[in-house]
Write a protein that holds these residues in place. Sequence first.
Motif, PDB file in Angstrom:
ATOM      1  N   GLU A  46      37.892  63.020  11.603  1.00 49.92           N
ATOM      2  CA  GLU A  46      39.169  63.196  12.287  1.00 49.92           C
ATOM      3  C   GLU A  46      39.083  62.719  13.740  1.00 49.92           C
ATOM      4  OE1 GLU A  46      41.743  63.756  10.692  1.00 49.92           O
ATOM      5  OE2 GLU A  46      40.808  64.412   8.831  1.00 49.92           O
ATOM      6  N   VAL A  47      40.154  62.091  14.197  1.00 49.82           N
ATOM      7  CA  VAL A  47      40.222  61.542  15.548  1.00 49.82           C
ATOM      8  C   VAL A  47      40.923  62.530  16.476  1.00 49.82           C
ATOM      9  CG1 VAL A  47      41.185  59.683  16.965  1.00 49.82           C
ATOM     10  CG2 VAL A  47      40.265  59.176  14.686  1.00 49.82           C
ATOM     11  N   ASP A  48      40.370  62.703  17.663  1.00 53.30           N
ATOM     12  CA  ASP A  48      41.066  63.450  18.712  1.00 53.30           C
ATOM     13  C   ASP A  48      42.007  62.456  19.389  1.00 53.30           C
ATOM     14  OD1 ASP A  48      41.982  64.772  20.934  1.00 53.30           O
ATOM     15  OD2 ASP A  48      39.995  65.336  21.698  1.00 53.30           O
ATOM     16  N   GLU A  49      43.266  62.449  18.973  1.00 58.66           N
ATOM     17  CA  GLU A  49      44.198  61.423  19.448  1.00 58.66           C
ATOM     18  C   GLU A  49      44.515  61.529  20.935  1.00 58.66           C
ATOM     19  OE1 GLU A  49      47.559  60.411  17.047  1.00 58.66           O
ATOM     20  OE2 GLU A  49      46.499  60.867  15.182  1.00 58.66           O
ATOM     21  N   SER A  50      44.202  62.655  21.540  1.00 61.65           N
ATOM     22  CA  SER A  50      44.421  62.772  22.989  1.00 61.65           C
ATOM     23  C   SER A  50      43.448  61.896  23.768  1.00 61.65           C
ATOM     24  CB  SER A  50      44.278  64.230  23.433  1.00 61.65           C
ATOM     25  OG  SER A  50      42.922  64.665  23.345  1.00 61.65           O
ATOM     26  N   THR A  51      42.406  61.390  23.104  1.00 66.70           N
ATOM     27  CA  THR A  51      41.402  60.569  23.782  1.00 66.70           C
ATOM     28  C   THR A  51      41.649  59.074  23.621  1.00 66.70           C
ATOM     29  OG1 THR A  51      39.893  60.449  21.870  1.00 66.70           O
ATOM     30  CG2 THR A  51      39.679  62.368  23.333  1.00 66.70           C
ATOM     31  N   VAL A  52      42.669  58.677  22.876  1.00 63.54           N
ATOM     32  CA  VAL A  52      42.895  57.252  22.588  1.00 63.54           C
ATOM     33  C   VAL A  52      43.273  56.496  23.866  1.00 63.54           C
ATOM     34  CG1 VAL A  52      44.352  55.595  21.363  1.00 63.54           C
ATOM     35  CG2 VAL A  52      43.554  57.658  20.191  1.00 63.54           C
ATOM     36  N   LEU A  53      42.527  55.432  24.126  1.00 62.37           N
ATOM     37  CA  LEU A  53      42.811  54.521  25.237  1.00 62.37           C
ATOM     38  C   LEU A  53      42.919  53.112  24.676  1.00 62.37           C
ATOM     39  CD1 LEU A  53      40.138  55.820  27.788  1.00 62.37           C
ATOM     40  CD2 LEU A  53      42.590  56.343  27.820  1.00 62.37           C
ATOM     41  N   ALA A  54      43.778  52.288  25.239  1.00 61.64           N
ATOM     42  CA  ALA A  54      43.933  50.929  24.714  1.00 61.64           C
ATOM     43  C   ALA A  54      44.473  49.994  25.787  1.00 61.64           C
ATOM     44  CB  ALA A  54      44.858  50.931  23.501  1.00 61.64           C
ATOM     45  N   HIS A  55      44.085  48.723  25.662  1.00 62.13           N
ATOM     46  CA  HIS A  55      44.607  47.655  26.506  1.00 62.13           C
ATOM     47  C   HIS A  55      45.025  46.496  25.617  1.00 62.13           C
ATOM     48  CE1 HIS A  55      43.532  49.414  30.379  1.00 62.13           C
ATOM     49  NE2 HIS A  55      42.398  49.800  29.812  1.00 62.13           N
ATOM     50  N   SER A  56      45.966  45.711  26.114  1.00 57.14           N
ATOM     51  CA  SER A  56      46.460  44.589  25.314  1.00 57.14           C
ATOM     52  C   SER A  56      46.560  43.333  26.165  1.00 57.14           C
ATOM     53  CB  SER A  56      47.845  44.911  24.725  1.00 57.14           C
ATOM     54  OG  SER A  56      48.787  45.149  25.767  1.00 57.14           O
ATOM     55  N   LEU A  57      46.483  42.207  25.481  1.00 53.61           N
ATOM     56  CA  LEU A  57      46.778  40.906  26.078  1.00 53.61           C
ATOM     57  C   LEU A  57      48.176  40.536  25.601  1.00 53.61           C
ATOM     58  CD1 LEU A  57      46.136  38.167  27.434  1.00 53.61           C
ATOM     59  CD2 LEU A  57      45.058  37.485  25.264  1.00 53.61           C
ATOM     60  N   GLU A  58      49.103  40.384  26.533  1.00 52.66           N
ATOM     61  CA  GLU A  58      50.492  40.172  26.167  1.00 52.66           C
ATOM     62  C   GLU A  58      50.846  38.683  26.126  1.00 52.66           C
ATOM     63  OE1 GLU A  58      52.536  42.541  25.105  1.00 52.66           O
ATOM     64  OE2 GLU A  58      50.953  44.045  25.367  1.00 52.66           O
ATOM     65  N   HIS A  59      51.987  38.381  25.508  1.00 50.30           N
ATOM     66  CA  HIS A  59      52.395  37.002  25.264  1.00 50.30           C
ATOM     67  C   HIS A  59      52.641  36.212  26.541  1.00 50.30           C
ATOM     68  CE1 HIS A  59      56.698  37.560  26.332  1.00 50.30           C
ATOM     69  NE2 HIS A  59      56.470  38.815  25.949  1.00 50.30           N
ATOM     70  N   PHE A  60      53.017  36.886  27.624  1.00 46.67           N
ATOM     71  CA  PHE A  60      53.379  36.191  28.865  1.00 46.67           C
ATOM     72  C   PHE A  60      52.176  35.973  29.784  1.00 46.67           C
ATOM     73  CE2 PHE A  60      54.051  40.733  29.358  1.00 46.67           C
ATOM     74  CZ  PHE A  60      53.304  41.009  30.488  1.00 46.67           C
ATOM     75  N   GLU A  61      51.028  36.546  29.461  1.00 51.19           N
ATOM     76  CA  GLU A  61      49.849  36.375  30.296  1.00 51.19           C
ATOM     77  C   GLU A  61      49.176  35.042  29.977  1.00 51.19           C
ATOM     78  OE1 GLU A  61      47.863  40.365  31.363  1.00 51.19           O
ATOM     79  OE2 GLU A  61      48.453  40.599  29.264  1.00 51.19           O
ATOM     80  N   PRO A  62      48.539  34.415  30.954  1.00 55.21           N
ATOM     81  CA  PRO A  62      47.956  33.080  30.721  1.00 55.21           C
ATOM     82  C   PRO A  62      47.032  33.020  29.514  1.00 55.21           C
ATOM     83  CG  PRO A  62      47.967  33.572  33.062  1.00 55.21           C
ATOM     84  CD  PRO A  62      48.424  34.828  32.362  1.00 55.21           C
ATOM     85  N   ALA A  63      46.199  34.018  29.334  1.00 54.63           N
ATOM     86  CA  ALA A  63      45.257  34.007  28.209  1.00 54.63           C
ATOM     87  C   ALA A  63      45.949  34.267  26.874  1.00 54.63           C
ATOM     88  CB  ALA A  63      44.152  35.044  28.428  1.00 54.63           C
TER      89      ALA A  63
END
Length: 207
Positions: A46-63
Amino acid sequence: MATNARYIMAYEHTAKPDWWDKSQSCGPIVEQATHLCDLSRYFGGEVDESTVLAHSLEHFEPAGKLSKMPIDESKIPPEQRIPRITCANWKYESGAVGSLTHAVSLQGFNYSAELDVLADGYSLRLVDPYNAPALYFRRPGDDHEEVVRYQNDDPFFSEVANLIDCIEKGPGAAPILSSYDDAVKTYSLTWSIRNASEKSAKKPVSD
């Protein structure tokens, strides 16, 4: 001790506009990476969902610019366009650590998917589960990596065949291996990852 999942999509021939639109598909983590989130929970618990962290690369960013887009993304509202990369990590209730990387980056047809499971003395690495599954593993006290290859394994056929057997032969003939209650927990994890990535995402600069 840890799970590490990677799902790298080949996007060049995915020409369904709905898939690129979060308002239609709910985004790649909820719609696509759900299978690896499910496997992560199967091994990690089971996951402790209060600990979830995430980052994303979005469509408008150069990469985030894709050179072989199969659709006209300008027809999708900017806020509904999918991220190119999502990286997430979390803690399991046991204290173990989980991570996921989903990428929209490969061209051609073949996807890349892997899952690592680390435990005391053990290293398990499942490679290409959708096409030619292979399990690489090390045992306690042994430096040698062994491999088991699963021939003629079609997970989509097995899944549909099991469902048909349940319908045709009745309850108990072919067990459903995941309850609705358990499936909802995976669904919840995918939304926690999406929400965390959107919370931390950069915002486009207005013209």
